[in-house]
Design a protein around this motif. Structure first.
Motif, PDB file in Angstrom:
ATOM      1  N   VAL A   5       1.025  -1.216  -0.042  1.00 63.91           N
ATOM      2  CA  VAL A   5      -0.072   0.004  -0.188  1.00 63.91           C
ATOM      3  C   VAL A   5       1.015   1.065   0.167  1.00 63.91           C
ATOM      4  O   VAL A   5       1.498   1.455   0.788  1.00 63.91           O
ATOM      5  N   GLU A   6       0.621   1.878  -1.211  1.00 66.52           N
ATOM      6  CA  GLU A   6       1.717   3.282  -1.112  1.00 66.52           C
ATOM      7  C   GLU A   6       0.607   4.384  -0.458  1.00 66.52           C
ATOM      8  O   GLU A   6      -0.383   4.462  -0.502  1.00 66.52           O
ATOM      9  N   SER A  21       5.833   6.404   0.758  1.00 61.69           N
ATOM     10  CA  SER A  21       5.856   5.250   1.607  1.00 61.69           C
ATOM     11  C   SER A  21       5.235   3.889   1.123  1.00 61.69           C
ATOM     12  O   SER A  21       4.174   4.298   0.369  1.00 61.69           O
ATOM     13  N   CYS A  22       5.647   2.782   1.180  1.00 60.06           N
ATOM     14  CA  CYS A  22       5.278   1.621   0.892  1.00 60.06           C
ATOM     15  C   CYS A  22       5.104   0.778   1.891  1.00 60.06           C
ATOM     16  O   CYS A  22       6.247   0.226   2.264  1.00 60.06           O
ATOM     17  N   ALA A  23       3.995   0.462   2.502  1.00 56.03           N
ATOM     18  CA  ALA A  23       3.742  -0.520   3.523  1.00 56.03           C
ATOM     19  C   ALA A  23       3.344  -1.786   3.054  1.00 56.03           C
ATOM     20  O   ALA A  23       2.493  -1.999   2.164  1.00 56.03           O
ATOM     21  N   ALA A  24       4.186  -2.907   3.723  1.00 54.25           N
ATOM     22  CA  ALA A  24       3.981  -4.166   3.027  1.00 54.25           C
ATOM     23  C   ALA A  24       3.310  -5.173   4.214  1.00 54.25           C
ATOM     24  O   ALA A  24       3.892  -4.801   5.103  1.00 54.25           O
ATOM     25  N   VAL A  93       1.609   8.169 -11.733  1.00 53.89           N
ATOM     26  CA  VAL A  93       1.335   7.502 -10.411  1.00 53.89           C
ATOM     27  C   VAL A  93       2.414   6.718 -10.190  1.00 53.89           C
ATOM     28  O   VAL A  93       3.016   5.903 -11.240  1.00 53.89           O
ATOM     29  N   TYR A  94       2.710   6.806  -8.960  1.00 54.23           N
ATOM     30  CA  TYR A  94       4.071   5.624  -8.510  1.00 54.23           C
ATOM     31  C   TYR A  94       3.733   4.705  -7.836  1.00 54.23           C
ATOM     32  O   TYR A  94       2.699   4.423  -7.032  1.00 54.23           O
ATOM     33  N   TYR A  95       4.055   3.514  -8.257  1.00 53.89           N
ATOM     34  CA  TYR A  95       3.964   2.119  -7.704  1.00 53.89           C
ATOM     35  C   TYR A  95       5.122   1.518  -6.921  1.00 53.89           C
ATOM     36  O   TYR A  95       6.276   1.697  -7.585  1.00 53.89           O
ATOM     37  N   CYS A  96       4.876   0.730  -5.987  1.00 53.74           N
ATOM     38  CA  CYS A  96       5.911   0.151  -5.366  1.00 53.74           C
ATOM     39  C   CYS A  96       5.705  -1.431  -5.792  1.00 53.74           C
ATOM     40  O   CYS A  96       4.564  -1.891  -6.047  1.00 53.74           O
ATOM     41  N   GLY A 117      -0.944   2.114  -6.156  1.00 51.95           N
ATOM     42  CA  GLY A 117      -0.115   3.424  -6.798  1.00 51.95           C
ATOM     43  C   GLY A 117      -0.610   4.488  -5.995  1.00 51.95           C
ATOM     44  O   GLY A 117      -1.837   4.574  -5.500  1.00 51.95           O
ATOM     45  N   THR A 118       0.219   5.528  -5.929  1.00 49.35           N
ATOM     46  CA  THR A 118      -0.221   7.161  -5.449  1.00 49.35           C
ATOM     47  C   THR A 118       0.074   7.914  -6.663  1.00 49.35           C
ATOM     48  O   THR A 118       1.148   7.996  -7.291  1.00 49.35           O
ATOM     49  N   GLN A 119      -0.811   8.987  -6.514  1.00 50.87           N
ATOM     50  CA  GLN A 119      -0.673  10.053  -7.592  1.00 50.87           C
ATOM     51  C   GLN A 119       0.435  11.229  -6.850  1.00 50.87           C
ATOM     52  O   GLN A 119       0.282  11.514  -6.112  1.00 50.87           O
TER      53      GLN A 119
END
Length: 124
Positions: A5-6, A21-24, A93-96, A117-119
Motif C-alpha cells: 500500500v503506497e 511510503s510503501c507499507a507491506a 502514478v507511482y507504484y511500489c 499506486g499513489t498520484q
C-alpha cells in the motif's frame, strides 16, 4: 503473498519534495527486493529505483539519479522514496513492487507483487 500500500503522493510545485511510503504486509518483507516504478498518462510504466533486501545495493534510473533516494526499514515493513527537486516531468502514478530476485533490478518482470499506486503531480 505480499500486499503493498503506497502513500505520500500529492500536488507539489516544481523544485519541491515529497516522500512516498510503501507499507507491506507479511512477515517475509525483509526477503524481497523492492522497487518503485511510475506511469505517466499515455506512457508506459517505467522504472524509478530499486533496493535489495538488506539495503546494500540501490539502483536508480538516470532521470532521477541525484534527486531521488530509495530506502527501507525492515522492522517497519516499509520502503520509502524521497523525491527532491521535483520536476513537472516527474508527474505520474507511482507504484511500489516486491520481487524475489537478489539484485536491485529495473526490469518490471522481476517483480511479483504490486501496489495500487499513489498520484504525484508536480506543477510548473
Amino acid at each position: 503473498q505480499v500486499q503493498l500500500v503506497e502513500s505520500g503522493g500529492g500536488l507539489v510545485q516544481a523544485g519541491g519534495s515529497l516522500r512516498l511510503s510503501c507499507a507491506a504486509s507479511g512477515r517475509t518483507f525483509s526477503r524481497y527486493t523492492m522497487g518503485w516504478f511510475r506511469q505517466a498518462p499515455g506512457k508506459e510504466r517505467e522504472f524509478v529505483a530499486a533496493i535489495t533486501w538488506n539495503g546494500s545495493s540501490r539502483y536508480y534510473d538516470d532521470s532521477v539519479k541525484g534527486r531521488f533516494t530509495i530506502s527501507r526499514d525492515n522492522a517497519k515493513n516499509t520502503v520509502y522514496l524521497q523525491m527532491n527537486s521535483l520536476k513537472p516531468e516527474d508527474t505520474a502514478v507511482y507504484y511500489c513492487a516486491a520481487g524475489q530476485g537478489s539484485s536491485a533490478s529495473g526490469d518490471s518482470g522481476e517483480y511479483d507483487y504490486w501496489g495500487q499506486g499513489t498520484q504525484v503531480t508536480v506543477s510548473s
